[in-house]
Design a protein around this motif. Structure first.
Motif, PDB file in Angstrom:
ATOM      1  N   ALA A   2       0.817  -1.210   0.000  1.00 35.46           N
ATOM      2  CA  ALA A   2       0.000   0.000   0.000  1.00 35.46           C
ATOM      3  C   ALA A   2       0.853   1.264   0.000  1.00 35.46           C
ATOM      4  O   ALA A   2       0.602   2.209  -0.762  1.00 35.46           O
ATOM      5  CB  ALA A   2      -0.938  -0.007   1.210  1.00 35.46           C
ATOM      6  N   ARG A   3       1.864   1.294   0.857  1.00 31.05           N
ATOM      7  CA  ARG A   3       2.692   2.496   0.970  1.00 31.05           C
ATOM      8  C   ARG A   3       3.492   2.729  -0.307  1.00 31.05           C
ATOM      9  O   ARG A   3       3.676   3.880  -0.731  1.00 31.05           O
ATOM     10  CB  ARG A   3       3.611   2.387   2.179  1.00 31.05           C
ATOM     11  N   LEU A   4       3.983   1.656  -0.922  1.00 29.56           N
ATOM     12  CA  LEU A   4       4.740   1.815  -2.160  1.00 29.56           C
ATOM     13  C   LEU A   4       3.858   2.392  -3.261  1.00 29.56           C
ATOM     14  O   LEU A   4       4.286   3.290  -4.001  1.00 29.56           O
ATOM     15  CB  LEU A   4       5.311   0.463  -2.599  1.00 29.56           C
ATOM     16  N   ALA A  12      -1.563  11.536   4.506  1.00 32.18           N
ATOM     17  CA  ALA A  12      -2.768  10.996   5.145  1.00 32.18           C
ATOM     18  C   ALA A  12      -3.325   9.808   4.357  1.00 32.18           C
ATOM     19  O   ALA A  12      -3.808   8.833   4.952  1.00 32.18           O
ATOM     20  CB  ALA A  12      -3.831  12.087   5.272  1.00 32.18           C
ATOM     21  N   VAL A  13      -3.265   9.880   3.046  1.00 35.31           N
ATOM     22  CA  VAL A  13      -3.730   8.781   2.208  1.00 35.31           C
ATOM     23  C   VAL A  13      -2.813   7.569   2.377  1.00 35.31           C
ATOM     24  O   VAL A  13      -3.279   6.429   2.502  1.00 35.31           O
ATOM     25  CB  VAL A  13      -3.796   9.213   0.727  1.00 35.31           C
ATOM     26  N   GLU A  14      -1.506   7.819   2.389  1.00 37.19           N
ATOM     27  CA  GLU A  14      -0.548   6.727   2.587  1.00 37.19           C
ATOM     28  C   GLU A  14      -0.808   6.005   3.907  1.00 37.19           C
ATOM     29  O   GLU A  14      -0.802   4.774   3.971  1.00 37.19           O
ATOM     30  CB  GLU A  14       0.881   7.267   2.557  1.00 37.19           C
ATOM     31  N   HIS A  15      -1.069   6.764   4.969  1.00 36.25           N
ATOM     32  CA  HIS A  15      -1.333   6.156   6.272  1.00 36.25           C
ATOM     33  C   HIS A  15      -2.632   5.348   6.253  1.00 36.25           C
ATOM     34  O   HIS A  15      -2.700   4.256   6.828  1.00 36.25           O
ATOM     35  CB  HIS A  15      -1.422   7.236   7.343  1.00 36.25           C
ATOM     36  N   ALA A  16      -3.649   5.875   5.593  1.00 35.96           N
ATOM     37  CA  ALA A  16      -4.948   5.191   5.553  1.00 35.96           C
ATOM     38  C   ALA A  16      -4.858   3.860   4.819  1.00 35.96           C
ATOM     39  O   ALA A  16      -5.371   2.837   5.293  1.00 35.96           O
ATOM     40  CB  ALA A  16      -5.993   6.096   4.903  1.00 35.96           C
ATOM     41  N   VAL A  17      -4.202   3.860   3.653  1.00 37.72           N
ATOM     42  CA  VAL A  17      -4.113   2.609   2.898  1.00 37.72           C
ATOM     43  C   VAL A  17      -3.162   1.629   3.581  1.00 37.72           C
ATOM     44  O   VAL A  17      -3.331   0.402   3.474  1.00 37.72           O
ATOM     45  CB  VAL A  17      -3.702   2.854   1.428  1.00 37.72           C
ATOM     46  N   ALA A  74     -11.201 -12.319  12.540  1.00 38.00           N
ATOM     47  CA  ALA A  74     -10.774 -11.976  11.182  1.00 38.00           C
ATOM     48  C   ALA A  74     -11.816 -11.101  10.484  1.00 38.00           C
ATOM     49  O   ALA A  74     -11.470 -10.123   9.813  1.00 38.00           O
ATOM     50  CB  ALA A  74     -10.520 -13.243  10.371  1.00 38.00           C
ATOM     51  N   LEU A  75     -13.080 -11.436  10.658  1.00 35.82           N
ATOM     52  CA  LEU A  75     -14.150 -10.638  10.044  1.00 35.82           C
ATOM     53  C   LEU A  75     -14.180  -9.228  10.619  1.00 35.82           C
ATOM     54  O   LEU A  75     -14.422  -8.253   9.894  1.00 35.82           O
ATOM     55  CB  LEU A  75     -15.496 -11.325  10.252  1.00 35.82           C
ATOM     56  N   ALA A  76     -13.924  -9.099  11.912  1.00 34.27           N
ATOM     57  CA  ALA A  76     -13.895  -7.781  12.545  1.00 34.27           C
ATOM     58  C   ALA A  76     -12.740  -6.949  12.000  1.00 34.27           C
ATOM     59  O   ALA A  76     -12.884  -5.743  11.756  1.00 34.27           O
ATOM     60  CB  ALA A  76     -13.786  -7.931  14.064  1.00 34.27           C
ATOM     61  N   LEU A  77     -11.586  -7.571  11.820  1.00 36.41           N
ATOM     62  CA  LEU A  77     -10.435  -6.865  11.253  1.00 36.41           C
ATOM     63  C   LEU A  77     -10.713  -6.439   9.815  1.00 36.41           C
ATOM     64  O   LEU A  77     -10.337  -5.339   9.397  1.00 36.41           O
ATOM     65  CB  LEU A  77      -9.202  -7.765  11.301  1.00 36.41           C
ATOM     66  N   ALA A  78     -11.380  -7.297   9.059  1.00 37.48           N
ATOM     67  CA  ALA A  78     -11.721  -6.963   7.679  1.00 37.48           C
ATOM     68  C   ALA A  78     -12.673  -5.765   7.618  1.00 37.48           C
ATOM     69  O   ALA A  78     -12.532  -4.881   6.765  1.00 37.48           O
ATOM     70  CB  ALA A  78     -12.342  -8.173   6.987  1.00 37.48           C
ATOM     71  N   ALA A  79     -13.629  -5.741   8.529  1.00 40.92           N
ATOM     72  CA  ALA A  79     -14.557  -4.607   8.586  1.00 40.92           C
ATOM     73  C   ALA A  79     -13.820  -3.321   8.942  1.00 40.92           C
ATOM     74  O   ALA A  79     -14.094  -2.246   8.391  1.00 40.92           O
ATOM     75  CB  ALA A  79     -15.665  -4.895   9.599  1.00 40.92           C
ATOM     76  N   GLU A  80     -12.866  -3.432   9.869  1.00 35.64           N
ATOM     77  CA  GLU A  80     -12.056  -2.276  10.254  1.00 35.64           C
ATOM     78  C   GLU A  80     -11.213  -1.794   9.072  1.00 35.64           C
ATOM     79  O   GLU A  80     -11.024  -0.591   8.884  1.00 35.64           O
ATOM     80  CB  GLU A  80     -11.154  -2.676  11.423  1.00 35.64           C
ATOM     81  N   ALA A  81     -10.725  -2.738   8.274  1.00 37.08           N
ATOM     82  CA  ALA A  81      -9.948  -2.375   7.087  1.00 37.08           C
ATOM     83  C   ALA A  81     -10.799  -1.597   6.097  1.00 37.08           C
ATOM     84  O   ALA A  81     -10.363  -0.569   5.549  1.00 37.08           O
ATOM     85  CB  ALA A  81      -9.388  -3.639   6.430  1.00 37.08           C
ATOM     86  N   ARG A  82     -12.009  -2.057   5.867  1.00 35.15           N
ATOM     87  CA  ARG A  82     -12.904  -1.347   4.945  1.00 35.15           C
ATOM     88  C   ARG A  82     -13.193   0.062   5.440  1.00 35.15           C
ATOM     89  O   ARG A  82     -13.248   1.022   4.660  1.00 35.15           O
ATOM     90  CB  ARG A  82     -14.205  -2.143   4.763  1.00 35.15           C
ATOM     91  N   GLU A  83     -13.368   0.189   6.738  1.00 37.66           N
ATOM     92  CA  GLU A  83     -13.659   1.497   7.318  1.00 37.66           C
ATOM     93  C   GLU A  83     -12.482   2.451   7.151  1.00 37.66           C
ATOM     94  O   GLU A  83     -12.673   3.667   6.979  1.00 37.66           O
ATOM     95  CB  GLU A  83     -13.997   1.327   8.795  1.00 37.66           C
ATOM     96  N   ILE A 116     -10.560   2.997   4.720  1.00 30.71           N
ATOM     97  CA  ILE A 116     -10.465   3.668   3.409  1.00 30.71           C
ATOM     98  C   ILE A 116     -11.814   4.203   2.934  1.00 30.71           C
ATOM     99  O   ILE A 116     -11.940   4.672   1.807  1.00 30.71           O
ATOM    100  CB  ILE A 116      -9.885   2.726   2.340  1.00 30.71           C
ATOM    101  N   ALA A 117     -12.816   4.133   3.808  1.00 28.47           N
ATOM    102  CA  ALA A 117     -14.173   4.513   3.404  1.00 28.47           C
ATOM    103  C   ALA A 117     -14.270   5.964   2.949  1.00 28.47           C
ATOM    104  O   ALA A 117     -15.045   6.301   2.044  1.00 28.47           O
ATOM    105  CB  ALA A 117     -15.157   4.258   4.552  1.00 28.47           C
ATOM    106  N   ASP A 118     -13.486   6.845   3.550  1.00 27.67           N
ATOM    107  CA  ASP A 118     -13.602   8.278   3.252  1.00 27.67           C
ATOM    108  C   ASP A 118     -12.595   8.767   2.208  1.00 27.67           C
ATOM    109  O   ASP A 118     -12.554   9.964   1.901  1.00 27.67           O
ATOM    110  CB  ASP A 118     -13.417   9.096   4.539  1.00 27.67           C
ATOM    111  N   LEU A 119     -11.786   7.861   1.656  1.00 28.60           N
ATOM    112  CA  LEU A 119     -10.806   8.281   0.654  1.00 28.60           C
ATOM    113  C   LEU A 119     -11.466   8.494  -0.709  1.00 28.60           C
ATOM    114  O   LEU A 119     -12.431   7.808  -1.059  1.00 28.60           O
ATOM    115  CB  LEU A 119      -9.695   7.235   0.525  1.00 28.60           C
ATOM    116  N   ASP A 120     -10.943   9.413  -1.459  1.00 32.49           N
ATOM    117  CA  ASP A 120     -11.445   9.693  -2.807  1.00 32.49           C
ATOM    118  C   ASP A 120     -10.725   8.776  -3.785  1.00 32.49           C
ATOM    119  O   ASP A 120      -9.714   9.145  -4.398  1.00 32.49           O
ATOM    120  CB  ASP A 120     -11.201  11.165  -3.163  1.00 32.49           C
ATOM    121  N   LEU A 121     -11.244   7.556  -3.946  1.00 37.98           N
ATOM    122  CA  LEU A 121     -10.619   6.549  -4.787  1.00 37.98           C
ATOM    123  C   LEU A 121     -11.465   6.265  -6.017  1.00 37.98           C
ATOM    124  O   LEU A 121     -12.688   6.455  -5.997  1.00 37.98           O
ATOM    125  CB  LEU A 121     -10.425   5.248  -3.999  1.00 37.98           C
TER     126      LEU A 121
END
Length: 354
Positions: A205-207, A217-222, A318-327, A329-334
């Protein structure tokens, strides 16, 4: 996401072959490594470097780290093909860690065949695995895409930071593997995963963020997204090992009861020991601590894990971590399609059967 993985894999393999060809010759060695002081041995380097790498790559593997890098590039609104060579960096690093990890774990199988150190010897396997930590850095010197110096430096510093933390995670895992008692907490296990597996995801992600010049901020989020997803992936891997051994998962390409035989202190084991009756918890620790196990002992350990509800517990984490991952990047302009693939990927890492 499975379709995206299948579409990009041939291009990723082609890019890897540009970095480490399947057939080594003197011209490649002089171009890549510089003129020899005396004379290179292409045949020896073929056997010691290219053959082990491509043996492992040709067995399969999803190339998800490389493809995830390309999905991030697309999500940032850039053309993934323009940055394809950089996708090799996390993929080759990952395969290097696999080779070394198998030696350290005394693993017998990898991706459905003998682990590389059983084929080529520990000396060749370790040298090839270690070389894969350094070969991808050459890309920063060759500079595809003509990155400005500050971005190349940022990429290099990022790689040094994340690779150091990767070895922290591996160190913890090795230490726990060699201990008889299961003394660690679930949070310590998750920290190990965040280092050992998560840092490789963070590199992806960072690369992608660095080479496409995204804000900090985007680098940190991803990076958060990738770390959380990678930890969920590792837990999914642990679940697959148990379910495959219990006959409920797809062909996993590892030995029956692999994690139990290796004495791994997984999240499922930590939970089972905490939740089981004392005699069952003690028996599980005894089996894990043994130098060798019969198939019956492996099944006994797996039954203790299953009876404690540890498979469901691990899947819920694992499902909780996946949900946290989705959250994260939820506000990023992708870019919309790529954003959807990133969301789907958090489900793929848990619900896969290989």
């Amino acid at each position: 996401m499975r379709k995206t993985l299948a579409e990009w894999r041939p291009a990723v393999d082609e890019a890897i072959a540009d970095l480490v060809p399947q057939e080594i010759d003197a011209e490649y060695l002089e171009t890549f490594f510089g003129e020899p002081t005396y004379e290179y041995d292409p045949q020896g380097i073929q056997r010691a470097l290219s053959d082990p790498l491509w043996d492992l790559l040709d067995r399969g593997g999803k190339r998800w780290r490389a493809v995830l890098f390309l999905v991030f590039v697309e999500a940032f609104g850039e053309n993934p093909e323009a940055y394809l060579p950089y996708a090799c960096i996390p993929e080759i690093l990952h395969n290097g860690t696999i080779i070394v990890d198998d030696v350290e774990d005394e693993a017998s199988m990898r991706r459905g065949d003998d682990a590389l150190h059983h084929i080529y010897g520990q000396d060749v396997a370790l040298n090839a695995g270690n070389a894969m930590y350094f070969l991808p850095l050459k890309l920063l010197m060759e500079n595809p895409g003509d990155l400005p110096p500050e971005r190349r430096l940022a990429a290099y510093e990022m790689l040094m930071y994340e690779l150091n933390r990767t070895h922290l995670g591996q160190g913890m895992d090795i230490c726990w593997h060699n201990e008889r008692d299961v003394r660690i907490t679930a949070e310590q296990y998750l920290e190990m995963c965040a280092c050992k597996t998560g840092c490789l995801g963070r590199i992806v992600a960072r690369l992608a963020a660095i080479v496409t010049d995204q804000p900090t901020a985007v680098e940190h989020a991803v990076a958060d997204y990738a770390e959380l997803t990678s930890v969920a992936f590792q837990i999914g891997d642990d679940i697959l090992d148990v379910e495959n051994s219990l006959g409920r998962a797809g062909e996993f390409g590892k030995e029956f009861g692999n994690d139990v035989r290796e004495g791994k202190k997984t999240l499922l084991v930590i939970h089972a020991i905490r939740e089981s009756e004392p005699e069952h918890a003690a028996r599980l620790q005894e089996i894990l601590a043994a130098d060798t196990n019969t198939d019956e002992e492996v099944l006994e350990a797996l039954s203790i894990i299953e009876d404690a509800g540890s498979i469901d517990y691990a899947r819920d984490r694992a499902l909780a971590l996946a949900a946290e991952a989705r959250e994260s990047i939820a506000d990023l302009d992708l870019e919309e399609t790529a954003h959807e693939e990133l969301q789907e990927f958090t489900e793929f890492v848990i619900d896969r059967d290989v």
